[in-house]
Design an enzyme around this catalytic site. Structure first.
Site, mmCIF file in Angstrom:
data_model
loop_
_atom_site.group_PDB
_atom_site.id
_atom_site.type_symbol
_atom_site.label_atom_id
_atom_site.label_comp_id
_atom_site.label_asym_id
_atom_site.label_seq_id
_atom_site.Cartn_x
_atom_site.Cartn_y
_atom_site.Cartn_z
ATOM 1 N N VAL A 16 0.839 -1.192 0.000
ATOM 2 C CA VAL A 16 0.000 0.000 0.000
ATOM 3 C C VAL A 16 0.876 1.245 0.000
ATOM 4 O O VAL A 16 2.102 1.160 0.023
ATOM 5 C CB VAL A 16 -0.968 0.004 1.204
ATOM 6 N N CYS A 17 0.236 2.398 0.010
ATOM 7 C CA CYS A 17 0.886 3.707 -0.058
ATOM 8 C C CYS A 17 2.110 3.783 0.851
ATOM 9 O O CYS A 17 2.058 3.363 1.982
ATOM 10 C CB CYS A 17 -0.125 4.763 0.346
ATOM 11 N N THR A 18 3.121 4.235 0.392
ATOM 12 C CA THR A 18 3.518 4.711 -0.928
ATOM 13 C C THR A 18 4.319 3.649 -1.683
ATOM 14 O O THR A 18 4.921 3.960 -2.698
ATOM 15 C CB THR A 18 4.386 5.984 -0.806
#
Length: 79
Positions: A16-18
């Site tokens: 997931v992010c980033t």
């Protein structure tokens, strides 16, 4: 983008992010101009973040299977 030889593949499922965007950028830094990177991910926001980054960098980027839960980008490092 024409049918190209994939020089490197990243499987970023579950990240997931980033992660997907940063990992994609780091992989491209290690590659030579003209090489092609395939990125596989299931992180929905990457549909926007990776193409935006590739546009900023001037690299060709194609989204494949964008309507599926698991999708891919094919990116050509142009410089």
């Amino acid at each position: 983008m024409d049918e190209r030889t994939i020089n490197r593949r990243l499987d970023l499922r579950g990240q997931v992010c980033t992660g997907p965007t940063v990992d994609t950028r780091l992989a491209l830094k290690e590659m030579n101009p003209g090489e092609v990177l395939e990125v596989t991910t299931d992180y929905y926001p990457a549909r926007q973040t990776i193409p935006a980054l590739m546009s900023d960098l001037g690299y060709a980027c194609e989204l494949i299977d964008g309507d599926q839960p698991l999708f891919r980008f094919v990116i050509e490092k142009t410089r």
